[in-house]
Design an enzyme around this catalytic site. Structure first.
Site, mmCIF file in Angstrom:
data_model
loop_
_atom_site.group_PDB
_atom_site.id
_atom_site.type_symbol
_atom_site.label_atom_id
_atom_site.label_comp_id
_atom_site.label_asym_id
_atom_site.label_seq_id
_atom_site.Cartn_x
_atom_site.Cartn_y
_atom_site.Cartn_z
ATOM 1 N N ASP A 6 -17.028 11.632 -57.961
ATOM 2 C CA ASP A 6 -17.307 13.073 -58.003
ATOM 3 C C ASP A 6 -18.673 13.264 -58.656
ATOM 4 O O ASP A 6 -18.813 13.163 -59.872
ATOM 5 C CB ASP A 6 -16.212 13.783 -58.796
ATOM 6 C CG ASP A 6 -16.515 15.257 -59.047
ATOM 7 O OD1 ASP A 6 -17.308 15.838 -58.284
ATOM 8 O OD2 ASP A 6 -15.960 15.816 -60.012
ATOM 9 N N GLY A 8 -21.384 15.495 -59.870
ATOM 10 C CA GLY A 8 -21.673 16.862 -60.265
ATOM 11 C C GLY A 8 -23.081 17.009 -60.808
ATOM 12 O O GLY A 8 -23.825 16.027 -60.941
ATOM 13 N N ASN A 9 -23.451 18.212 -61.144
ATOM 14 C CA ASN A 9 -24.809 18.464 -61.614
ATOM 15 C C ASN A 9 -25.093 17.836 -62.973
ATOM 16 O O ASN A 9 -26.224 17.457 -63.258
ATOM 17 C CB ASN A 9 -25.054 19.979 -61.689
ATOM 18 C CG ASN A 9 -25.158 20.603 -60.325
ATOM 19 O OD1 ASN A 9 -26.016 20.245 -59.527
ATOM 20 N ND2 ASN A 9 -24.266 21.549 -60.040
ATOM 21 N N GLY A 113 -20.083 24.381 -52.014
ATOM 22 C CA GLY A 113 -20.158 23.118 -52.744
ATOM 23 C C GLY A 113 -18.933 22.257 -52.522
ATOM 24 O O GLY A 113 -17.801 22.761 -52.423
ATOM 25 N N ASP A 115 -17.358 20.339 -54.535
ATOM 26 C CA ASP A 115 -16.366 20.418 -55.603
ATOM 27 C C ASP A 115 -15.422 21.594 -55.393
ATOM 28 O O ASP A 115 -14.209 21.496 -55.633
ATOM 29 C CB ASP A 115 -17.044 20.512 -56.966
ATOM 30 C CG ASP A 115 -18.098 21.617 -57.050
ATOM 31 O OD1 ASP A 115 -18.507 22.164 -56.016
ATOM 32 O OD2 ASP A 115 -18.527 21.924 -58.184
ATOM 33 N N THR A 138 -20.906 22.949 -65.017
ATOM 34 C CA THR A 138 -22.261 23.401 -65.320
ATOM 35 C C THR A 138 -22.368 24.897 -65.039
ATOM 36 O O THR A 138 -22.930 25.660 -65.828
ATOM 37 C CB THR A 138 -23.284 22.616 -64.489
ATOM 38 O OG1 THR A 138 -23.080 21.214 -64.703
ATOM 39 C CG2 THR A 138 -24.698 22.985 -64.883
ATOM 40 N N THR A 192 -25.139 34.828 -89.017
ATOM 41 C CA THR A 192 -25.716 34.621 -87.688
ATOM 42 C C THR A 192 -24.868 33.682 -86.841
ATOM 43 O O THR A 192 -24.591 33.959 -85.663
ATOM 44 C CB THR A 192 -27.148 34.070 -87.811
ATOM 45 O OG1 THR A 192 -27.957 35.035 -88.493
ATOM 46 C CG2 THR A 192 -27.748 33.805 -86.438
#
Length: 263
Positions: A6, A8-9, A113, A115, A138, A192
């Site tokens: 697989d 992926g990005n 895509g 996926d 992603t 913060t």
């Protein structure tokens, strides 16, 4: 054995499936490497063959290889890996005999895509009924599959890591933080980092809950929500949105594609 890849990005996942049919097919091992289209077939082999040896699996036991990819530039070198080091011609999910086998009821089927198509195939078999599939990768994708198994379309949103990176990269003073749920129950941050964590985490939960509500209203029938991807388990602890978490959905989609294809 079947080797499912697989691509992926962000990462490429290699999964080794035991069993010859769907009744007994299980994932024996899975390994992950950062996606780099420049990595050669020989480099993949050095890494992967050592991992197979650690697992006690001779390379001759890998008799089929299937590749599902959203990174076209990686396909050639992954195919070289299959041919040169396993002696098999790889199947490419979505192409030739390894076609999707489901209806893609969208305006541009070829742009979907791999996926997302693989998730639809696996979710339909493993969960059935009308489905909304959330994949935390992603990008975060939400896909609608009807009770017949047809892919109807969906939504693409920035992944939570991308959202955080954009926030930090485009501000001068905000620090990098881990993606974790805020420790306090309050959504009024006192410093913060607290404020960032509330905005990123609870903002993301609110987004997916809101988008799923809109999708369910449009589907008009009860739809199960299936979550997959790296952060699915984390979000599952903080929302009751998911009917099931299926972390290996894309890999199971690859196995189903290979199963449908004659040896």
């Amino acid at each position: 054995m079947l080797l499912a890849i697989d691509a992926g990005n962000t990462n490429i996942v290699f999964a080794l499936f035991d069993g010859d049919d769907r009744a007994d097919r299980t994932i024996r091992a899975r390994w992950r490497i950062a996606t780099d289209p420049r990595r050669t077939g020989d480099e993949y082999a050095v890494w992967l063959l050592q991992l197979l040896a650690i697992e006690g699996v001779p390379r001759e036991d890998v008799r089929r290889v299937i590749i599902g990819s959203v990174v076209p530039r990686a396909n050639h070198n992954l195919s070289v890996l299959a041919r040169r080091y396993f002696g098999v011609e790889p199947l490419i999910a979505g192409e030739g005999e390894a076609g999707w086998g489901i209806e893609l009821d969208v305006a541009e089927p070829r742009s979907l895509g791999a996926d997302r198509a693989l998730n639809a195939i696996a979710a339909h078999r493993r969960h059935g009924g009308d489905l909304i599939i959330l994949d935390f990768g992603t990008a975060t994708t939400l896909d609608v599959v009807d009770f017949r198994g047809a892919y109807k379309g969906g939504i693409i949103a920035p992944g939570i890591n991308l959202s955080l990176e954009a926030l930090v990269s485009n501000t001068a003073k905000l620090p990098r933080i881990a993606i974790l749920p805020p420790e306090a129950a309050s959504v009024i941050g006192r410093n913060t980092e607290e404020q960032m964590r509330i905005g990123i985490f609870w903002g993301y939960v609110a987004m997916i809950e809101g988008l799923v509500a809109r999708l369910r209203a449009e589907v008009g029938r009860p739809a199960k929500v299936i979550a997959t991807g790296g952060l699915a388990l984390l979000f599952d602890q903080h929302t009751d949105l998911f009917d099931a978490v299926d972390p290996d959905l894309t890999l199971h989609g690859l196995a189903i594609c290979a199963e449908r294809t004659p040896s």
